[in-house]
Design a protein around this motif. Structure first.
Motif, PDB file in Angstrom:
ATOM      1  N   GLU A 245       0.824  -1.206   0.000  1.00  0.00           N
ATOM      2  CA  GLU A 245       0.000   0.000   0.000  1.00  0.00           C
ATOM      3  C   GLU A 245       0.857   1.255   0.000  1.00  0.00           C
ATOM      4  O   GLU A 245       0.548   2.240  -0.660  1.00  0.00           O
ATOM      5  N   GLU A 246       1.943   1.255   0.772  1.00  0.00           N
ATOM      6  CA  GLU A 246       2.846   2.410   0.871  1.00  0.00           C
ATOM      7  C   GLU A 246       4.284   1.933   0.666  1.00  0.00           C
ATOM      8  O   GLU A 246       5.037   1.778   1.630  1.00  0.00           O
ATOM      9  N   PRO A 247       4.672   1.692  -0.578  1.00  0.00           N
ATOM     10  CA  PRO A 247       6.028   1.178  -0.815  1.00  0.00           C
ATOM     11  C   PRO A 247       7.117   2.129  -0.349  1.00  0.00           C
ATOM     12  O   PRO A 247       8.197   1.688   0.048  1.00  0.00           O
ATOM     13  N   GLY A 248       6.867   3.435  -0.386  1.00  0.00           N
ATOM     14  CA  GLY A 248       7.887   4.379   0.068  1.00  0.00           C
ATOM     15  C   GLY A 248       8.201   4.217   1.542  1.00  0.00           C
ATOM     16  O   GLY A 248       9.370   4.258   1.952  1.00  0.00           O
ATOM     17  N   ALA A 249       7.177   4.025   2.372  1.00  0.00           N
ATOM     18  CA  ALA A 249       7.401   3.835   3.807  1.00  0.00           C
ATOM     19  C   ALA A 249       8.131   2.523   4.076  1.00  0.00           C
ATOM     20  O   ALA A 249       9.022   2.451   4.937  1.00  0.00           O
ATOM     21  N   VAL A 250       7.777   1.480   3.342  1.00  0.00           N
ATOM     22  CA  VAL A 250       8.456   0.193   3.508  1.00  0.00           C
ATOM     23  C   VAL A 250       9.917   0.309   3.096  1.00  0.00           C
ATOM     24  O   VAL A 250      10.819  -0.192   3.782  1.00  0.00           O
ATOM     25  N   ASP A 251      10.166   0.973   1.973  1.00  0.00           N
ATOM     26  CA  ASP A 251      11.532   1.142   1.491  1.00  0.00           C
ATOM     27  C   ASP A 251      12.369   1.914   2.505  1.00  0.00           C
ATOM     28  O   ASP A 251      13.530   1.573   2.778  1.00  0.00           O
ATOM     29  N   GLU A 252      11.794   2.941   3.099  1.00  0.00           N
ATOM     30  CA  GLU A 252      12.536   3.734   4.073  1.00  0.00           C
ATOM     31  C   GLU A 252      12.888   2.921   5.310  1.00  0.00           C
ATOM     32  O   GLU A 252      14.012   2.986   5.822  1.00  0.00           O
ATOM     33  N   ALA A 253      11.932   2.136   5.805  1.00  0.00           N
ATOM     34  CA  ALA A 253      12.204   1.300   6.971  1.00  0.00           C
ATOM     35  C   ALA A 253      13.254   0.238   6.652  1.00  0.00           C
ATOM     36  O   ALA A 253      14.154  -0.026   7.451  1.00  0.00           O
ATOM     37  N   ALA A 254      13.163  -0.392   5.483  1.00  0.00           N
ATOM     38  CA  ALA A 254      14.154  -1.392   5.094  1.00  0.00           C
ATOM     39  C   ALA A 254      15.528  -0.761   4.895  1.00  0.00           C
ATOM     40  O   ALA A 254      16.559  -1.375   5.215  1.00  0.00           O
ATOM     41  N   SER A 255      15.579   0.462   4.387  1.00  0.00           N
ATOM     42  CA  SER A 255      16.858   1.139   4.170  1.00  0.00           C
ATOM     43  C   SER A 255      17.544   1.451   5.491  1.00  0.00           C
ATOM     44  O   SER A 255      18.768   1.309   5.622  1.00  0.00           O
ATOM     45  N   LEU A 256      16.761   1.878   6.485  1.00  0.00           N
ATOM     46  CA  LEU A 256      17.345   2.155   7.796  1.00  0.00           C
ATOM     47  C   LEU A 256      17.836   0.873   8.456  1.00  0.00           C
ATOM     48  O   LEU A 256      18.905   0.846   9.080  1.00  0.00           O
ATOM     49  N   LEU A 257      17.071  -0.208   8.306  1.00  0.00           N
ATOM     50  CA  LEU A 257      17.508  -1.481   8.870  1.00  0.00           C
ATOM     51  C   LEU A 257      18.773  -1.983   8.178  1.00  0.00           C
ATOM     52  O   LEU A 257      19.666  -2.538   8.822  1.00  0.00           O
ATOM     53  N   ALA A 258      18.866  -1.788   6.866  1.00  0.00           N
ATOM     54  CA  ALA A 258      20.079  -2.181   6.146  1.00  0.00           C
ATOM     55  C   ALA A 258      21.292  -1.429   6.678  1.00  0.00           C
ATOM     56  O   ALA A 258      22.384  -2.000   6.827  1.00  0.00           O
ATOM     57  N   ALA A 259      21.121  -0.149   6.957  1.00  0.00           N
ATOM     58  CA  ALA A 259      22.230   0.637   7.500  1.00  0.00           C
ATOM     59  C   ALA A 259      22.682   0.095   8.846  1.00  0.00           C
ATOM     60  O   ALA A 259      23.875   0.080   9.169  1.00  0.00           O
ATOM     61  N   ARG A 260      21.737  -0.376   9.657  1.00  0.00           N
ATOM     62  CA  ARG A 260      22.091  -0.940  10.961  1.00  0.00           C
ATOM     63  C   ARG A 260      22.790  -2.284  10.805  1.00  0.00           C
ATOM     64  O   ARG A 260      23.780  -2.573  11.490  1.00  0.00           O
ATOM     65  N   LEU A 261      22.276  -3.122   9.917  1.00  0.00           N
ATOM     66  CA  LEU A 261      22.834  -4.456   9.762  1.00  0.00           C
ATOM     67  C   LEU A 261      24.238  -4.437   9.167  1.00  0.00           C
ATOM     68  O   LEU A 261      25.134  -5.148   9.615  1.00  0.00           O
ATOM     69  N   PHE A 262      24.417  -3.615   8.137  1.00  0.00           N
ATOM     70  CA  PHE A 262      25.660  -3.663   7.367  1.00  0.00           C
ATOM     71  C   PHE A 262      26.670  -2.598   7.779  1.00  0.00           C
ATOM     72  O   PHE A 262      27.835  -2.683   7.381  1.00  0.00           O
ATOM     73  N   HIS A 263      26.226  -1.603   8.550  1.00  0.00           N
ATOM     74  CA  HIS A 263      27.170  -0.559   8.952  1.00  0.00           C
ATOM     75  C   HIS A 263      27.158  -0.295  10.449  1.00  0.00           C
ATOM     76  O   HIS A 263      28.145   0.195  10.992  1.00  0.00           O
ATOM     77  N   GLY A 264      26.036  -0.613  11.121  1.00  0.00           N
ATOM     78  CA  GLY A 264      25.958  -0.378  12.555  1.00  0.00           C
ATOM     79  C   GLY A 264      25.446   0.994  12.923  1.00  0.00           C
ATOM     80  O   GLY A 264      25.789   1.516  13.984  1.00  0.00           O
ATOM     81  N   GLY A 265      24.640   1.600  12.071  1.00  0.00           N
ATOM     82  CA  GLY A 265      24.110   2.930  12.365  1.00  0.00           C
ATOM     83  C   GLY A 265      23.069   2.910  13.461  1.00  0.00           C
ATOM     84  O   GLY A 265      22.592   1.855  13.887  1.00  0.00           O
ATOM     85  N   PRO A 266      22.685   4.095  13.963  1.00  0.00           N
ATOM     86  CA  PRO A 266      21.665   4.185  15.014  1.00  0.00           C
ATOM     87  C   PRO A 266      20.311   3.671  14.536  1.00  0.00           C
ATOM     88  O   PRO A 266      20.069   3.488  13.341  1.00  0.00           O
TER      89      PRO A 266
END
Length: 604
Positions: free
Chosen positions: A375-396
């Motif tokens: 329904e809201e691909p932009g919101a899903v993409d943003e949440a997945a992008s932030l999680l990717a930053a945490r998993l692969f880089h260790g961001g907040p």
């Protein structure tokens, strides 16, 4: 029965046999724990009947009874820890049915075609993989009931109305085992009620790159795995193995007190022995489950699945390039691209064009993309992008002053240009600390300047004038400066996550695992850092003196644009200067492009 059905039956039966072998390890461990108690019962019964009497028998009764009591208490403690140990959960973005009704409908219809239970819910992972994950462990219930996906809490860019919540779709938990066609009786016309269906975890890049039909074909063998998962013996064996694995991980934690650490070490050693005893059986069980699921899925879009698997390989290649070449430089600058999944489409399109595959993929791009199921691909993409930053880089876990999102339109200016100027500033700061002066040149009125301005000439003269020794010294100094800055920017080490913290942070559910969980690249060497900084200095000089501009290449990351075209011929001259102390190739490149190395550049 068809050949496919026979193969499926064999795979499922083999998985069940191996599951029983795993459970026998648990039974043997219990038997060993009960052996002293059995001996004590024999001695006590002998004394009560008058057959085993006398001083030696009385002493034996007391000793064996005491040992049996201690062993039973230890066994009860080990069993309690294994049963209560919290298995690690994969960090994911939970997708509620109301935020993706079409996706849930596709998965439910796929499960009906396969005649297996539908997954209990759907989640996304920022990786190119898909699997089923059991989240029915009691230790997960409180966290799962309140967990919000990354980026949904305070300070979230999505706000409190974000539809990304972990709720399971109604009506998807209950398809009873034993009612699924050819595998009735294999998937658990069993003695116990079937467990809740597992969660379907889907790689988020698949949703943006694949078409709807391709996604359905790729998910078919994954969803088919809910059939074996409903078999009670397989479910029990999986719970046992996960408990052992979690217990071993608990024994390795450093945040426990001295007494708990000693007790955990003993329990962890016992769990490790049992895990080693059942590891082969567990691996063969999972292989049998996968074989049965694959055989069952052959009836669904088999021909299309072969084509879709090619897209899986392509997606993995493009996703890896996007993360390592494009996202990583932004993460190091304290920015996280908020549309990584949109970026992977651009990266894969560019990869297809470069590999001369564009014509073959042009027709499929006209079909409906799988992200339209959200329904809201932009919101899903943003949440997945932030999680990717945490998993692969260790961001907040949330945005802040030093950790903010960036759109692709602003990436060249806010990431690439800033990266170049930050590295150029660091390079000159190190040279200043080393007291590097500008060498004298005939007719140069500024030759006696003690500390010249930030010019490219200063860097080149220093490296070319002293050769390899100067390069080694400067590389070591830059490495030390980078390490110092990273140490200052790193947050303090967190303590063990409390339940309240775990409720708001998906990664807290993994316990004490360090971040990043999956680092993308090994630390850069000193020479690599020096080459990056010299390249950044050249790019700054090109932007300030030759009208160049920062740009973004979807496969290679930061790019230097001159006359609207990307320059790819800079690396050779930089490496000659850094590795060999030969500045002539770089000076020829500068002269050909009109870059003025004697002009000071703007730094941050």
């Amino acid at each position: 029965m068809s050949g496919s059905g026979v193969g499926e039956e064999i795979g499922a039966q083999g998985a069940r046999v191996r599951a029983l072998a795993v459970l026998r390890v648990r039974g043997r461990a219990a038997a060993v724990a009960l052996l002293p108690a059995a001996a004590a019962v024999v001695l006590l019964a002998g004394g009560a009947t008058g057959r085993l009497t006398g001083g030696s028998w009385d002493a034996a009764r007391w000793i064996v009874s005491g040992v049996a009591l201690v062993v039973l208490l230890c066994a009860a403690a080990v069993a309690a820890v294994i049963a209560r140990a919290r298995p690690a959960l994969s960090p994911t973005v939970e997708i509620a049915e109301r935020s993706a009704p079409d996706l849930y409908r596709l998965v439910r219809e796929l499960a009906e075609r396969l005649d297996v239970p539908a997954p209990s819910s759907i989640a996304l992972t920022p990786d190119c993989d898909s699997w089923l994950e059991d989240r029915t462990h009691p230790a997960h219930a409180p966290a799962d009931a309140s967990t919000k996906s990354p980026g949904n809490g305070a300070g979230s860019p999505n706000g409190p109305h974000d539809p990304l919540t972990p709720g399971a779709s109604p009506g998807t938990h209950g398809a009873p085992a034993g009612t699924h066609g050819a595998l009735a009786g294999t998937y658990g016309a069993g003695r116990r009620a079937a467990p809740a269906a597992p969660v379907l975890v889907i790689g988020s890049p698949f949703l943006w790159w694949m078409r709807v039909a391709e996604l359905r074909a790729v998910l078919a063998p994954v969803v088919a795995g809910t059939g074996p998962a409903s078999q009670p013996d397989i479910a029990a064996a999986r719970r046992f193995v996960r408990g052992l694995d979690a217990t071993v991980a608990l024994a390795g934690r450093k945040d426990l007190g001295l007494i708990r650490r000693a007790a955990s070490a003993v329990i962890g050693r016992i769990a490790r022995l049992m895990l080693r005893a059942c590891a082969e059986h567990a691996a063969l069980m999972e292989r049998g489950v996968a074989s049965a699921a694959s055989e069952r899925a052959q009836s669904v879009d088999y021909g299309l699945r072969i084509v879709a698997q090619e897209q899986v390989g392509l997606a993995y290649a493009g996703w890896d390039r996007l993360l390592t070449r494009v996202a990583l430089p932004a993460w190091r600058m304290g920015r996280w691209p908020s549309r990584l999944d949109v970026g992977v489409v651009s990266a894969l399109t560019e990869l297809s064009r470069r590999d001369r595959l564009a014509e073959g993929f042009a027709s499929r791009l006209g079909e409906r993309p799988a992200c339209d199921l959200l329904e809201e691909p932009g919101a899903v993409d943003e949440a997945a992008s932030l999680l990717a930053a945490r998993l692969f880089h260790g961001g907040p876990a949330a945005s802040g002053p030093d950790w903010s999102p960036v759109d692709w339109q602003q990436y060249p200016e806010e990431v690439v240009d800033r990266k170049w100027r930050t590295e150029a500033a660091r390079l000159h700061r190190v040279l200043d600390g080393m007291g590097v002066r500008r060498p004298a040149r005939p007719g140069d009125p500024t030759a006696d300047a003690a500390l010249p301005g930030p010019t490219l000439d200063r860097v080149m003269d220093h490296l070319a004038g002293q050769g390899e020794e100067a390069g080694d010294t400067l590389a070591a100094a830059i490495s030390a400066e980078v390490a110092r800055e990273e140490a200052e920017a790193a947050p303090p080490a967190p303590s063990a996550p409390q339940p309240a913290e775990a409720a708001g942070d998906a990664l807290a559910l993994r316990g004490s695992d360090p971040l990043p969980l999956f680092p993308l690249m090994p630390p850069r060497t000193g020479r690599e850092l020096l080459a990056d900084h010299v390249t950044a200095m050249v790019c700054c000089a090109a932007v300030d003196t030759a009208g160049a501009a920062p740009g973004l290449d979807w496969l290679d990351g930061p790019a230097l644009l001159m006359d609207g075209k990307r320059r790819t011929d800079l690396a050779g001259g930089v490496l000659s200067l850094v590795e060999d102390g030969d500045g002539e190739p770089l000076r020829q490149w500068l002269a050909a492009t009109g870059v003025r190395p004697e002009k000071p550049v703007r730094l941050v």
